[in-house]
Design a protein around this motif. Structure first.
Motif, PDB file in Angstrom:
ATOM      1  N   ALA A 106      46.564  29.592  33.485  1.00 61.25           N
ATOM      2  CA  ALA A 106      45.570  29.737  34.210  1.00 61.25           C
ATOM      3  C   ALA A 106      44.681  30.109  33.778  1.00 61.25           C
ATOM      4  O   ALA A 106      44.443  28.919  32.606  1.00 61.25           O
ATOM      5  N   VAL A 119      45.009  36.365  32.343  1.00 63.00           N
ATOM      6  CA  VAL A 119      45.608  36.675  33.383  1.00 63.00           C
ATOM      7  C   VAL A 119      45.214  38.493  33.401  1.00 63.00           C
ATOM      8  O   VAL A 119      45.085  38.495  32.543  1.00 63.00           O
ATOM      9  N   LYS A 129      49.744  41.803  35.569  1.00 60.30           N
ATOM     10  CA  LYS A 129      50.629  42.151  34.558  1.00 60.30           C
ATOM     11  C   LYS A 129      51.785  43.313  34.909  1.00 60.30           C
ATOM     12  O   LYS A 129      52.681  43.786  34.566  1.00 60.30           O
ATOM     13  N   THR A 173      46.221  37.657  42.823  1.00 55.57           N
ATOM     14  CA  THR A 173      45.385  36.988  41.733  1.00 55.57           C
ATOM     15  C   THR A 173      44.210  36.519  42.255  1.00 55.57           C
ATOM     16  O   THR A 173      43.464  35.697  40.856  1.00 55.57           O
ATOM     17  N   ILE A 207      41.451  33.761  40.455  1.00 58.79           N
ATOM     18  CA  ILE A 207      42.336  32.092  39.548  1.00 58.79           C
ATOM     19  C   ILE A 207      42.839  31.498  39.967  1.00 58.79           C
ATOM     20  O   ILE A 207      43.633  31.277  41.256  1.00 58.79           O
ATOM     21  N   TYR A 222      46.260  28.513  39.246  1.00 62.10           N
ATOM     22  CA  TYR A 222      46.908  28.526  38.656  1.00 62.10           C
ATOM     23  C   TYR A 222      47.485  26.707  38.356  1.00 62.10           C
ATOM     24  O   TYR A 222      46.715  25.730  39.350  1.00 62.10           O
TER      25      TYR A 222
END
Length: 346
Positions: free
Chosen positions: A194, A198, A203, A252, A255, A257
């Motif tokens: 990422a 995160v 999580k 997400t 973010i 990836y």
């Protein structure tokens, strides 16, 4: 923020259930969205790698969940460890590449995956024409390799294909990898990363852990952890963006990836070495004219290039030593013969 031991145990149990029972083929994974980095077109593979991959049983290929191609160069005769070997796809391809005198060990925490992989050992031994199998599969958590009896300084190469992100304790994974590698050994692995740390709400999501999004490291944390446990600075081999499905973008957010392959070496971080003039001799199978050790260091046969001090140490203390001539650089060397050429990274 680090997970508690109780939380870590729950994550590992969730991953065992997800990959042992919930997901039965790679097509069921969210991460395998068409156009994502995990499905991006690759450059043409060297013939020996393409041939090895083609020999893997179709049923094993169908259960391969990786996000990259974890096949480093110069594997003949080596002992390889695959962290999170799953159904055995990468292990069997590597079993062909290391040859009958080499050996590949797969480690996985999921009994269903291990049983599946073991059922194809004899098929691949016969396909490769070996008198004895050169693969085995053991059950263990990749954070606790000692519990499977894996000893210090045992393996030449460690690979892992999109599995480290599933672990709640990356430091333990890298520390164990460093322990079981021989001096000069290499960890070559693909994983999800990422562009930021995160957040906790991701999580806490079980499926996001299973798909790798929750456990993806911020790439700067990889560099920090790797060096803290003793590895050389991580060297990026290749990377590609992952297109996140609209159905999970609410989680997400902004973010970004990527799927990326790094290589880490078990060599002194501060060896007595300076820059060096390095010449590749073309002896590595499948790379008779050119070889790329990372995205920034590509060597053409008989072309002298200057290597930074750390790369100089890596070449001289790893399995690559026989493929290069390394001459310490000083004012009498004169300018290096830089060669310019185009290279397609996988």
């Amino acid at each position: 923020m680090a997970c508690s031991k109780e939380k870590e145990s729950q994550i590992l149990e969730d991953m065992k259930e997800y990959y042992g029972k919930t997901i039965q083929s790679k097509d069921e994974l969210i991460i395998n969205d068409p156009g994502s980095g995990c499905n991006a077109p690759r450059c043409k593979l060297p013939a020996h790698i393409a041939d090895a991959l083609a020999l893997v049983h179709p049923d094993v290929k169908a259960k391969s969940y990786g996000c990259g191609l974890t096949v480093p160069e110069l594997l003949e005769g080596t002992h390889v460890l695959d962290l999170g070997s799953g159904a055995g796809h990468d292990c069997f391809a590597l079993a062909k590449l290391v040859g009958e005198k080499g050996h590949v060990t797969g480690v996985d925490m999921t009994e269903e995956q291990l049983e599946f992989a073991r059922s194809y050992i004899d098929y691949h031994r016969e396909t490769f024409g070996y008198s004895e199998p050169n693969t085995d599969f053991v059950m263990a958590y990749i954070e606790k390799l000692g519990e499977a009896g894996l000893k210090d300084d045992t393996f030449d190469v460690i690979i892992s294909n999109c599995v480290v992100n599933l672990s709640p304790d990356k430091r333990a994974v890298l520390k164990e990898a460093y322990r079981v590698l021989k001096p000069g050994g290499e960890m070559y692995f693909s994983d999800m990363y990422a562009d930021q740390v995160v957040p906790e709400h991701i999580k806490q999501h079980k499926v996001m852990w299973g798909e790798g999004f929750a456990g993806a490291l911020w790439w700067e944390d990889l560099v920090r952890i790797a060096r803290e446990v003793g590895f050389s600075t991580p060297r990026l081999v290749k990377s590609s963006p992952i297109n996140v499905k609209e159905s999970i973008q609410e989680l997400t957010g902004d973010i970004k990836y990527v799927a990326a392959t790094y290589r880490l070496f078990k060599v002194p971080q501060n060896g007595n070495s300076g820059p060096a003039d390095v010449t590749y001799n073309g002896s590595v199978t499948g790379h008779d004219k050119i070889i790329a050790l990372d995205k920034n260091n590509t060597f053409k046969v008989d072309c002298v290039l200057e290597a930074d001090p750390e790369l100089s140490v890596i070449i001289q203390q790893s399995r690559f030593v026989s493929a290069f001539t390394v001459v310490p650089r000083n004012s009498q060397n004169g300018p290096a013969k830089y060669c310019f050429f185009m290279l397609c990274f996988l």
